[in-house]
Design a protein around this motif. Sequence first.
Motif, PDB file in Angstrom:
ATOM      1  N   GLU C 306       0.926  -1.456   0.081  1.00  0.00           N
ATOM      2  CA  GLU C 306       0.135   0.009   0.052  1.00  0.00           C
ATOM      3  C   GLU C 306       0.582   0.905  -0.062  1.00  0.00           C
ATOM      4  O   GLU C 306       0.364   2.198  -0.578  1.00  0.00           O
ATOM      5  CB  GLU C 306      -1.010  -0.095   1.520  1.00  0.00           C
ATOM      6  N   ALA C 307       2.390   1.158   0.738  1.00  0.00           N
ATOM      7  CA  ALA C 307       2.709   1.724   0.529  1.00  0.00           C
ATOM      8  C   ALA C 307       4.412   1.882  -0.009  1.00  0.00           C
ATOM      9  O   ALA C 307       5.179   1.219   0.689  1.00  0.00           O
ATOM     10  CB  ALA C 307       3.640   2.798   2.394  1.00  0.00           C
ATOM     11  N   ALA C 308       4.303   1.519  -1.746  1.00  0.00           N
ATOM     12  CA  ALA C 308       4.838   0.585  -2.246  1.00  0.00           C
ATOM     13  C   ALA C 308       6.237   1.794  -2.521  1.00  0.00           C
ATOM     14  O   ALA C 308       5.924   3.099  -3.116  1.00  0.00           O
ATOM     15  CB  ALA C 308       4.294   0.540  -3.763  1.00  0.00           C
ATOM     16  N   PRO C 309       7.284   1.500  -1.898  1.00  0.00           N
ATOM     17  CA  PRO C 309       8.640   1.980  -2.376  1.00  0.00           C
ATOM     18  C   PRO C 309       8.999   2.852  -4.139  1.00  0.00           C
ATOM     19  O   PRO C 309       9.419   3.075  -4.531  1.00  0.00           O
ATOM     20  CB  PRO C 309      10.064   1.530  -1.840  1.00  0.00           C
ATOM     21  N   CYS C 310       8.410   1.345  -4.944  1.00  0.00           N
ATOM     22  CA  CYS C 310       8.300   1.523  -6.188  1.00  0.00           C
ATOM     23  C   CYS C 310       7.806   3.071  -6.696  1.00  0.00           C
ATOM     24  O   CYS C 310       8.536   3.073  -7.679  1.00  0.00           O
ATOM     25  CB  CYS C 310       7.927   0.222  -6.870  1.00  0.00           C
ATOM     26  N   GLU C 311       6.500   3.675  -6.218  1.00  0.00           N
ATOM     27  CA  GLU C 311       5.719   4.287  -7.006  1.00  0.00           C
ATOM     28  C   GLU C 311       6.504   5.315  -6.479  1.00  0.00           C
ATOM     29  O   GLU C 311       6.048   6.389  -7.642  1.00  0.00           O
ATOM     30  CB  GLU C 311       4.389   3.584  -6.297  1.00  0.00           C
ATOM     31  N   SER C 312       6.578   5.622  -5.443  1.00  0.00           N
ATOM     32  CA  SER C 312       7.180   7.271  -5.059  1.00  0.00           C
ATOM     33  C   SER C 312       8.305   7.481  -5.689  1.00  0.00           C
ATOM     34  O   SER C 312       8.663   9.065  -5.755  1.00  0.00           O
ATOM     35  CB  SER C 312       6.987   7.450  -3.916  1.00  0.00           C
ATOM     36  N   VAL C 313       9.063   6.829  -5.664  1.00  0.00           N
ATOM     37  CA  VAL C 313      10.492   6.693  -7.007  1.00  0.00           C
ATOM     38  C   VAL C 313      10.440   7.130  -8.324  1.00  0.00           C
ATOM     39  O   VAL C 313      10.970   8.115  -9.109  1.00  0.00           O
ATOM     40  CB  VAL C 313      11.827   5.995  -6.444  1.00  0.00           C
ATOM     41  N   CYS C 314       8.957   7.076  -8.566  1.00  0.00           N
ATOM     42  CA  CYS C 314       9.038   6.841 -10.455  1.00  0.00           C
ATOM     43  C   CYS C 314       9.099   8.091 -10.916  1.00  0.00           C
ATOM     44  O   CYS C 314       8.641   8.992 -10.385  1.00  0.00           O
ATOM     45  CB  CYS C 314       7.787   6.086 -10.943  1.00  0.00           C
ATOM     46  N   PRO C 315       9.288   8.713 -11.839  1.00  0.00           N
ATOM     47  CA  PRO C 315       9.553  10.102 -12.269  1.00  0.00           C
ATOM     48  C   PRO C 315       8.575  10.565 -12.784  1.00  0.00           C
ATOM     49  O   PRO C 315       7.879  11.949 -13.012  1.00  0.00           O
ATOM     50  CB  PRO C 315      11.283  10.242 -12.789  1.00  0.00           C
ATOM     51  N   VAL C 316       7.852   9.229 -13.426  1.00  0.00           N
ATOM     52  CA  VAL C 316       7.126   9.812 -14.512  1.00  0.00           C
ATOM     53  C   VAL C 316       5.335   9.305 -14.226  1.00  0.00           C
ATOM     54  O   VAL C 316       4.798   9.578 -14.870  1.00  0.00           O
ATOM     55  CB  VAL C 316       7.445   9.334 -16.003  1.00  0.00           C
ATOM     56  N   ASN C 317       5.256   8.893 -13.157  1.00  0.00           N
ATOM     57  CA  ASN C 317       4.086   8.457 -12.685  1.00  0.00           C
ATOM     58  C   ASN C 317       3.720   7.022 -13.572  1.00  0.00           C
ATOM     59  O   ASN C 317       2.676   7.066 -14.041  1.00  0.00           O
ATOM     60  CB  ASN C 317       2.527   9.195 -13.161  1.00  0.00           C
ATOM     61  N   THR C 319       4.106   4.068 -12.385  1.00  0.00           N
ATOM     62  CA  THR C 319       3.022   2.931 -11.935  1.00  0.00           C
ATOM     63  C   THR C 319       2.919   4.026 -10.373  1.00  0.00           C
ATOM     64  O   THR C 319       3.813   4.251  -9.568  1.00  0.00           O
ATOM     65  CB  THR C 319       4.215   1.547 -11.454  1.00  0.00           C
ATOM     66  N   VAL C 320       1.769   3.529  -9.966  1.00  0.00           N
ATOM     67  CA  VAL C 320       0.710   4.502  -9.758  1.00  0.00           C
ATOM     68  C   VAL C 320      -0.273   2.676  -8.548  1.00  0.00           C
ATOM     69  O   VAL C 320      -0.415   2.063  -9.237  1.00  0.00           O
ATOM     70  CB  VAL C 320       0.237   5.698  -9.688  1.00  0.00           C
ATOM     71  N   HIS C 321      -0.779   2.981  -8.131  1.00  0.00           N
ATOM     72  CA  HIS C 321      -2.090   2.525  -7.215  1.00  0.00           C
ATOM     73  C   HIS C 321      -3.400   2.599  -8.133  1.00  0.00           C
ATOM     74  O   HIS C 321      -3.738   4.111  -8.400  1.00  0.00           O
ATOM     75  CB  HIS C 321      -2.091   2.625  -5.713  1.00  0.00           C
ATOM     76  N   ASP C 322      -4.289   1.646  -7.880  1.00  0.00           N
ATOM     77  CA  ASP C 322      -5.575   1.969  -8.657  1.00  0.00           C
ATOM     78  C   ASP C 322      -6.029   2.154  -7.033  1.00  0.00           C
ATOM     79  O   ASP C 322      -6.146   2.025  -6.258  1.00  0.00           O
ATOM     80  CB  ASP C 322      -5.693   0.889  -9.492  1.00  0.00           C
ATOM     81  N   GLU C 323      -7.737   2.422  -7.442  1.00  0.00           N
ATOM     82  CA  GLU C 323      -8.335   2.591  -6.237  1.00  0.00           C
ATOM     83  C   GLU C 323      -8.796   1.218  -5.272  1.00  0.00           C
ATOM     84  O   GLU C 323      -9.942   1.720  -4.282  1.00  0.00           O
ATOM     85  CB  GLU C 323      -9.488   3.979  -6.744  1.00  0.00           C
ATOM     86  N   GLU C 324      -8.008   0.522  -6.240  1.00  0.00           N
ATOM     87  CA  GLU C 324      -8.311  -1.227  -5.288  1.00  0.00           C
ATOM     88  C   GLU C 324      -7.517  -1.382  -4.748  1.00  0.00           C
ATOM     89  O   GLU C 324      -7.342  -2.972  -4.567  1.00  0.00           O
ATOM     90  CB  GLU C 324      -9.171  -1.734  -6.250  1.00  0.00           C
ATOM     91  N   GLY C 325      -6.552  -1.003  -4.403  1.00  0.00           N
ATOM     92  CA  GLY C 325      -4.829  -1.856  -4.199  1.00  0.00           C
ATOM     93  C   GLY C 325      -4.416  -1.437  -5.050  1.00  0.00           C
ATOM     94  O   GLY C 325      -3.278  -2.555  -4.378  1.00  0.00           O
ATOM     95  N   ILE C 326      -4.407  -2.625  -6.265  1.00  0.00           N
ATOM     96  CA  ILE C 326      -3.576  -3.012  -6.977  1.00  0.00           C
ATOM     97  C   ILE C 326      -2.411  -2.241  -7.575  1.00  0.00           C
ATOM     98  O   ILE C 326      -2.461  -0.635  -7.792  1.00  0.00           O
ATOM     99  CB  ILE C 326      -4.427  -3.316  -8.400  1.00  0.00           C
ATOM    100  N   ASN C 327      -1.340  -2.228  -7.293  1.00  0.00           N
ATOM    101  CA  ASN C 327      -0.203  -1.556  -7.455  1.00  0.00           C
ATOM    102  C   ASN C 327       0.181  -1.642  -9.280  1.00  0.00           C
ATOM    103  O   ASN C 327       0.465  -2.948  -9.501  1.00  0.00           O
ATOM    104  CB  ASN C 327       1.180  -2.311  -6.985  1.00  0.00           C
ATOM    105  N   GLY C 328       0.163  -0.527  -9.895  1.00  0.00           N
ATOM    106  CA  GLY C 328      -0.170  -1.119 -11.326  1.00  0.00           C
ATOM    107  C   GLY C 328       0.916  -0.647 -13.090  1.00  0.00           C
ATOM    108  O   GLY C 328       1.698   0.783 -11.780  1.00  0.00           O
TER     109      GLY C 328
END
Lengths: 181, 476, 551
Positions: C306-317, C319-328
């Motif tokens: 839920e607090a994915a370290p991979c997402e916050s470092v992506c500069p171009v968005n 990889t993000v979470h969808d509203e159902e909790g999947i890291n897409g």
Amino acid sequence: MNSNRSKPHGLLAEFHTAADIFEAAMRCRDAGFTQWDVYTPFPIHGMDEAMGLRKSPVGWFTFCGGFTGFFTGMTMIWYMNKFDYPLVVGGKPLFTPLYAFPVSYEMTILLSAFGTLFGMFFLNQLPKFYNPLFKNERFKKSTDDRFFLCIEATDPKFGMDATRTFLTEKCHAAVVELVED
Amino acid sequence: MASPGKSAAVKAPEPPAELVRESLVLNNRSLGWITNAIAGVCEKPMPMWWWPAFIVSVGGMLTMFSLIAYLVSTGVGVWGLNHPAAWAWDITNFVFWIGIGHAGTLISAVLFLLRQKWRTSVNRAAEAMTIFAVACAGIFPVFHTGRVWFALLPGYLFPAPNANEIWPQFRSPLLWDVFAVSTYGTVSLLFWYVGLIPDLATLRDRSKGVMRRFFYGLFSLGWTGSNRHWSNYEKAYLLLAGLSTPLVLSVHSIVSFDFAVSVIPGWHTTIFPPYFVAGAIFSGFGMVLTLLIPLRSLFKLEDIVTLRHVDLMCKVLLATGSIVGYAYGMEFFIAWYGGSPYELYAFKNRAFGPYWWSYWAMISCNVISPHFFWFKKLRTSVVFVWIVSIFVNIGMWFERFVIIVTSLHRDYLPSSWGYFTPSWVDIMTFVGSFGLFMTLFLLFIRFLPVIAISEVKGVTPQADPHHPLGGAKGHH
Amino acid sequence: MVLHRDGSVDDGRFANNGWLQEMPDSITKVTWDNVVMMSQKTAKSLGLPTKRSGKIPEDLSPAEAADAKDGQYDQPVVKITVGGRSVEGPVWIQPGLADGTVALALGYGRRIVGRVGRGVGFDAYSLFQSTSRHITAGKVEKVFRKHRLAVTQEHGLMEGRPVIREAHLEEFKAHPKFAQNMDLEAHFPGYVPYKEETDGRNAEKRPQNIYEHPYDQNPETASKVHQWGMVIDLQTCVGCSACVVACQSENNIPIVGKDQVARGREMHWMRIDRYYSHNPEVDVNAELAAEDPQMAIQPMFCQHCEAAPCESVCPVNATVHDEEGINGMAYNRCIGTRYCANNCPYKVRRFNWFDFNKRESDYGAAQDQHLVNTGNLYKGPLGVNRNTEPEWEIIKLVKNPDVSVRMRGVMEKCTLCVQRVQQGKIAQKVKAGNSGDVAVPDGAIKTACQQACPADAIVFGNMLDAHSEVVKAKASPRNYSVLGFLDTRPRVTYLARVRNPNPVILDLEKRKTPDSQRDYERFRHESPFQEHSHGHDASHQSATQAGKGAV
């Protein structure tokens, strides 16, 4: 050169040492000239006071650039990551000034630098590729080791002979006349 | 040096002996001599060695560009990267070059604000070095991406409306990096250019050829040396210096955030920003010495870039090298004191794991070698200083390698541990980046004044209207 | 000598199947090869170098580790002769194998097979005799040659890290919550302010954050209908790797060939980690350590933190979470900085180093040089393009039309079969019609790995459905998050493994807890079966409460 077509630009006086031109500048200031300038290969410490110049206003351009940069940065990030397209990223808040700070900070500096540079160009009216001074071969030494003082003909106190006398007698300089094309 | 020659005419009391500073330009040279000496370098034909050096450098540069073409056409797999180590030489080289690029701005800006007049002899070359190093640095993060064509397209990294209707993600330190490095490159270039304008005017006024007169004339923007201009110019220069100082500190801090903001043991470290900045200054001064020591003797500029300059730069190396050494020790201490077994393992692994050799190369080059500079004799032996400066460059490359690769190759889950080996493309791209750097530097020597003419003149006694050499008669 | 059917290619019938060739062996993790397995002692008696794979742990001295680069194992080759016929194959030192035994997998080294299986492994059928078929005696000799193996897992010990949490049955009965009392998260109550989560998404204790998760702070970002989660039961997983291949076929994951596997570039979204553990009282380097190891396996793939370290470092968005909790993953957004892969603590992200889907790999052929590679993938635009091959139409049919085929330079990873999730939701919406009952019933959506699992070790479902299997599984006392102390809040959690050893076989007096647990206790000086002692009173109290809750 046809003297009918050429109107005088001013009088150019040449000096050999920093002290000489410093003194001449003070005399010019005290004589009440306004349209005149000193040309030196490097900035001479204290010359602004000797010429009676006010403090340079470049800093205002810097401030405006910096303010715009910081404000733009923060607003842009808020708009992009919170307002226009909010996405859940790493479980972190949609917007906080903390993560927006580094980019806003860099934008502050970037736009401040642009403000400074272009502000300086604006105040100095650069680039200016035509200048009657360049027509004088001696003037080329002004970027080497000579010091020049030019009183322009547009100065209300300018008088071709009186000013020439002032420069030669009072300032002990070699004087030549400059013309505009 | 305060009162040679005309001292009898000076009425003002002489300053006490301890305040008399050694002249920055030796042998009491005249203003005209300074112009001739510096402008002469880029006006006279280049010496014989310049051509082979230039050809080799261009060869290196072309090698790098061809390998980048290969990389872009084939895939990042041509480098040696793999799954635990998805960054290795690429980001190592980036941080290495950007670190080198810090000395120029530091010398120009910080020393300017601190009124360290000795900077005038070295700041131009150091600033040029900064810009060329940033150019080399920029290549690696741009081309390390899998799809460069999108990375460079507005709308991905650069905020702009795009077909995906997604904006950049501003929580990413990598995006901060994009802004920091591009701002740094731009501001350094502006700063350098502002400093060059009066000197370009000097070259314009001296030039005989049409081409040179045209281009120097174009880029000097019609500079006359007017004092009304100088007034604004000096203010602008001061402000740019004031802006560059927080900038130079922020850039390497942000580069360090690439690691410090992550969760990987060995990267996730709060000491990184100051430690990276000190390391950057260390490596930058190392590179300045590597370049300037041969330059001053090849172009007979020993009277301008004096032994005192070398001595002072060695002291900077000693100071920053000690900070770096302290940071290495503190990292280990915190790894132990912090109580995280993952962190502790990462540091043990650095020193004694499969990459032990890189760790000890880093330690011996960065921690041990600067401590020779406690001795004045060694600080003023140019050959010795030059050799140590090379070691500093090597050591700082290894520092980044150690941080990046040894942290990545063994992180949390032992099942994913691996080992990175560079491919020939990795190696030759890095070597080629030196070609680009040297090509730009040699062209700089060829066409631009390597030392800031007007600034050096400004710190001579002749420039002071209150000094006897400036023509002062002892009265106003 | 034992001749056995292979876990990947069976008796050889699947030798031309790239998915199975590239599937790591369940235990050795070798791909694209069969090996001559023997114990460390046997290898030593044959005068073979034993320093690489046989030793437990594989935590080697630097000089030794330098021998193995990126999972490339240059193994010595032996010649095995039975009844006048002989084969040559690479040695694999297998901990726990009986001394004096060599084991060879059948089904490799087929001479007439498609281009995938050509030249892969050696043919152990030559040693197959009508008199003694699967077990026979033979002669083993050294051959002065080396063979390169491509292995997907280089390090086989947990190093005292409680990645897999195990207990014996008796211990589990006494301390059912032992798995939640391990690693640094067991210390949260003592050292870090924490809160108990009760909202059903994840009922673990976790540190107090300075900010709320967007799902809580901005509730419009979270779905009120579905929140997906998954549980892996380490108790029932047998490590067969069917999930790995199911995932590969479902998600259009390319095979990369032996050479790329050896460079650490396999693309599997899912991997089965295999860890050995040894009796910690025996010196790690002693031969004895390799004689009687215990083994545990763990399927590992994107944990959908839920607090994915991979997402916050992506500069171009990308990889993000969808509203159902999947890291897409938004593939068309990805520019390939690989920062996400670096920052993933589980190292489950896979990068397309080459155009694996477009360019033919070299299959089982291994490049000899490490530094310079001349394989087809390295030829770039000049290499063989699959589009030009006659089978291109067939290759296209292999692809799942619901999943994007990724090009080079793009990061990819497990999406929890988001295409199946979407199909399930659409089907339910169609069925619901005007009733508005869009919540997908439990069990209607199965991920590919879950569907393929013969042991039902994988449970996937909606965490907002109080009666779903996944909620029941997560309520188990055995439930834990891998690296939970990082506070990444994985949606994929694991059920700890409980061993029920036969006291006749295992000396329970000496080994009353699994070896991995003993190793953990040795490294950390603490036991999950005891309360932790803490520095000050308040924390001690909370720890005591936690301990009481456990008992």
